[in-house]
Design a protein around this motif. Structure first.
Motif, PDB file in Angstrom:
ATOM      1  N   MET A   1      20.095  55.512  22.184  1.00 42.54           N
ATOM      2  CA  MET A   1      20.433  53.939  21.666  1.00 42.54           C
ATOM      3  C   MET A   1      21.561  53.541  21.976  1.00 42.54           C
ATOM      4  O   MET A   1      22.540  54.004  22.123  1.00 42.54           O
ATOM      5  CB  MET A   1      20.365  54.631  19.870  1.00 42.54           C
ATOM      6  CG  MET A   1      21.272  53.298  19.411  1.00 42.54           C
ATOM      7  SD  MET A   1      20.515  52.968  17.609  1.00 42.54           S
ATOM      8  CE  MET A   1      19.326  51.750  18.066  1.00 42.54           C
ATOM      9  N   GLU A   2      21.460  52.128  22.350  1.00 46.86           N
ATOM     10  CA  GLU A   2      22.459  51.253  23.073  1.00 46.86           C
ATOM     11  C   GLU A   2      23.057  50.450  22.231  1.00 46.86           C
ATOM     12  O   GLU A   2      22.325  49.956  20.937  1.00 46.86           O
ATOM     13  CB  GLU A   2      21.736  50.382  24.198  1.00 46.86           C
ATOM     14  CG  GLU A   2      21.555  51.110  25.444  1.00 46.86           C
ATOM     15  CD  GLU A   2      22.780  51.963  25.981  1.00 46.86           C
ATOM     16  OE1 GLU A   2      23.999  51.240  26.302  1.00 46.86           O
ATOM     17  OE2 GLU A   2      22.673  52.977  26.355  1.00 46.86           O
ATOM     18  N   PRO A   3      24.370  50.273  22.009  1.00 46.00           N
ATOM     19  CA  PRO A   3      25.027  49.421  20.806  1.00 46.00           C
ATOM     20  C   PRO A   3      24.874  47.933  21.348  1.00 46.00           C
ATOM     21  O   PRO A   3      24.157  47.575  22.324  1.00 46.00           O
ATOM     22  CB  PRO A   3      26.428  49.746  20.828  1.00 46.00           C
ATOM     23  CG  PRO A   3      26.473  50.255  22.538  1.00 46.00           C
ATOM     24  CD  PRO A   3      25.173  51.161  22.681  1.00 46.00           C
ATOM     25  N   ASP A   4      24.923  47.075  20.108  1.00 46.15           N
ATOM     26  CA  ASP A   4      24.704  45.712  20.390  1.00 46.15           C
ATOM     27  C   ASP A   4      25.756  44.904  21.062  1.00 46.15           C
ATOM     28  O   ASP A   4      26.770  45.804  21.328  1.00 46.15           O
ATOM     29  CB  ASP A   4      24.467  45.072  18.817  1.00 46.15           C
ATOM     30  CG  ASP A   4      23.432  45.614  18.175  1.00 46.15           C
ATOM     31  OD1 ASP A   4      22.327  45.392  18.823  1.00 46.15           O
ATOM     32  OD2 ASP A   4      23.566  46.061  17.069  1.00 46.15           O
ATOM     33  N   THR A   5      25.491  43.954  21.549  1.00 53.06           N
ATOM     34  CA  THR A   5      26.483  43.422  22.330  1.00 53.06           C
ATOM     35  C   THR A   5      27.280  42.305  21.668  1.00 53.06           C
ATOM     36  O   THR A   5      26.660  41.394  21.237  1.00 53.06           O
ATOM     37  CB  THR A   5      25.779  42.619  23.704  1.00 53.06           C
ATOM     38  OG1 THR A   5      25.307  43.693  24.556  1.00 53.06           O
ATOM     39  CG2 THR A   5      26.860  41.930  24.584  1.00 53.06           C
ATOM     40  N   PRO A   6      28.663  42.398  21.658  1.00 49.70           N
ATOM     41  CA  PRO A   6      29.165  41.369  20.869  1.00 49.70           C
ATOM     42  C   PRO A   6      29.274  39.984  21.408  1.00 49.70           C
ATOM     43  O   PRO A   6      29.209  39.760  22.697  1.00 49.70           O
ATOM     44  CB  PRO A   6      30.916  41.886  20.904  1.00 49.70           C
ATOM     45  CG  PRO A   6      30.863  43.154  21.624  1.00 49.70           C
ATOM     46  CD  PRO A   6      29.572  43.442  22.178  1.00 49.70           C
ATOM     47  N   GLY A   7      28.957  39.140  20.654  1.00 51.00           N
ATOM     48  CA  GLY A   7      28.582  37.556  21.177  1.00 51.00           C
ATOM     49  C   GLY A   7      27.231  37.227  21.471  1.00 51.00           C
ATOM     50  O   GLY A   7      27.000  36.226  21.414  1.00 51.00           O
ATOM     51  N   ALA A   8      26.299  38.253  21.625  1.00 59.15           N
ATOM     52  CA  ALA A   8      25.050  38.066  21.810  1.00 59.15           C
ATOM     53  C   ALA A   8      24.511  37.610  20.348  1.00 59.15           C
ATOM     54  O   ALA A   8      24.721  38.123  19.337  1.00 59.15           O
ATOM     55  CB  ALA A   8      24.180  39.167  22.341  1.00 59.15           C
ATOM     56  N   ASP A   9      23.548  36.324  20.373  1.00 60.28           N
ATOM     57  CA  ASP A   9      22.988  36.245  18.957  1.00 60.28           C
ATOM     58  C   ASP A   9      23.908  35.799  18.071  1.00 60.28           C
ATOM     59  O   ASP A   9      23.863  36.245  16.892  1.00 60.28           O
ATOM     60  CB  ASP A   9      22.099  37.313  18.617  1.00 60.28           C
ATOM     61  CG  ASP A   9      20.602  37.005  19.496  1.00 60.28           C
ATOM     62  OD1 ASP A   9      20.242  36.023  20.194  1.00 60.28           O
ATOM     63  OD2 ASP A   9      20.291  38.427  19.695  1.00 60.28           O
ATOM     64  N   ASP A  10      25.218  35.401  18.499  1.00 58.07           N
ATOM     65  CA  ASP A  10      26.332  35.313  17.513  1.00 58.07           C
ATOM     66  C   ASP A  10      26.030  34.269  16.349  1.00 58.07           C
ATOM     67  O   ASP A  10      25.655  33.378  16.553  1.00 58.07           O
ATOM     68  CB  ASP A  10      27.535  34.610  18.219  1.00 58.07           C
ATOM     69  CG  ASP A  10      28.624  34.693  17.478  1.00 58.07           C
ATOM     70  OD1 ASP A  10      29.294  35.682  17.405  1.00 58.07           O
ATOM     71  OD2 ASP A  10      29.455  33.964  17.059  1.00 58.07           O
ATOM     72  N   PRO A  11      26.408  34.637  15.028  1.00 55.79           N
ATOM     73  CA  PRO A  11      26.188  33.629  13.891  1.00 55.79           C
ATOM     74  C   PRO A  11      27.143  32.870  13.758  1.00 55.79           C
ATOM     75  O   PRO A  11      26.824  31.944  12.979  1.00 55.79           O
ATOM     76  CB  PRO A  11      26.264  34.822  12.796  1.00 55.79           C
ATOM     77  CG  PRO A  11      26.988  35.866  13.216  1.00 55.79           C
ATOM     78  CD  PRO A  11      26.949  36.014  14.780  1.00 55.79           C
ATOM     79  N   GLY A  12      28.104  32.699  14.639  1.00 58.66           N
ATOM     80  CA  GLY A  12      29.227  31.682  14.570  1.00 58.66           C
ATOM     81  C   GLY A  12      30.485  31.919  13.767  1.00 58.66           C
ATOM     82  O   GLY A  12      30.639  33.072  13.439  1.00 58.66           O
ATOM     83  N   PRO A  13      31.200  30.867  13.269  1.00 56.16           N
ATOM     84  CA  PRO A  13      32.332  31.321  12.471  1.00 56.16           C
ATOM     85  C   PRO A  13      32.243  32.000  11.183  1.00 56.16           C
ATOM     86  O   PRO A  13      31.044  31.812  10.694  1.00 56.16           O
ATOM     87  CB  PRO A  13      33.213  29.890  12.203  1.00 56.16           C
ATOM     88  CG  PRO A  13      31.964  28.925  12.437  1.00 56.16           C
ATOM     89  CD  PRO A  13      30.719  29.419  13.531  1.00 56.16           C
ATOM     90  N   GLY A  14      33.012  32.675  10.789  1.00 52.92           N
ATOM     91  CA  GLY A  14      33.094  33.462   9.382  1.00 52.92           C
ATOM     92  C   GLY A  14      33.609  35.060   9.570  1.00 52.92           C
ATOM     93  O   GLY A  14      33.808  35.488  10.603  1.00 52.92           O
TER      94      GLY A  14
END
Length: 179
Positions: A1-14
């Motif tokens: 299982m690979e971890p998710d990539t930070p910034g990919a499909d980013d929900p924006g500020p918060g």
């Protein structure tokens, strides 16, 4: 299982919440609303097992998600130095699954935060070293080590997210002509 990539499909500020899943305790950290700095929140006693129904630990995590109005939940995925999953991967994936399922089935939630899995190699080691360097005894450190590991997981995610978003912004900039 690979971890998710930070910034990919980013929900924006918060705010983001970081979660370090252990077999006995779950460490929780939160970011500021600009998603720049991770700070410890609390340690939740682990109750839910792999085959159990959700217990008060899952309920508490959902309360924290709502309280902090988190837009992204980052669950540490424990892997060894070669990137292989450890036994604890099942526990982290199970907690992430349960959080995701409960969020999706809760009709009172207006915005469902993304639940991500993040590579957490060496975060407990880094957290232990940081506590020791700050003068916290090993005995006192046990009470907060899970929070410190959650801070490491989340801060690593936030830093990588910021780098990725910066690169993406550079890639969309029009090139200057040399004329």
């Amino acid at each position: 299982m690979e971890p998710d990539t930070p910034g990919a499909d980013d929900p924006g500020p918060g705010r983001r919440l970081g979660i370090d899943v252990g077999t006995v305790r779950i460490g929780v950290a939160s970011s500021d609303s600009d998603a720049r700095l991770a700070t410890p929140v609390e340690t939740v006693k682990r109750e839910t097992g792999l085959k159990d129904r959700d217990k008060s630990d899952i309920d508490r995590l959902l309360q924290l998600i709502e309280e902090y109005q988190a837009v992204e939940i980052v669950v540490g995925l424990p892997r060894d130095l070669q990137g292989n999953g450890s036994k604890s991967v099942k526990h982290a994936k199970e907690i992430a699954f349960r959080i995701r399922r409960r969020l999706q089935n809760d009709e009172t939630i207006e915005f469902i935060p993304a639940v991500r899995l993040a590579d957490e190699r060496l975060t407990t080691v880094a957290a232990t070293q940081a506590l020791r360097a700050s003068g916290v005894s090993e005995k006192k450190g046990r009470a907060v080590i899970d929070q410190a590991a959650a801070v490491e997981i989340l801060q690593t995610w936030l830093d990588a997210r910021r780098t990725m978003l910066s690169r993406m912004a550079e890639d969309t900039q029009p090139e200057e002509s040399g004329e």
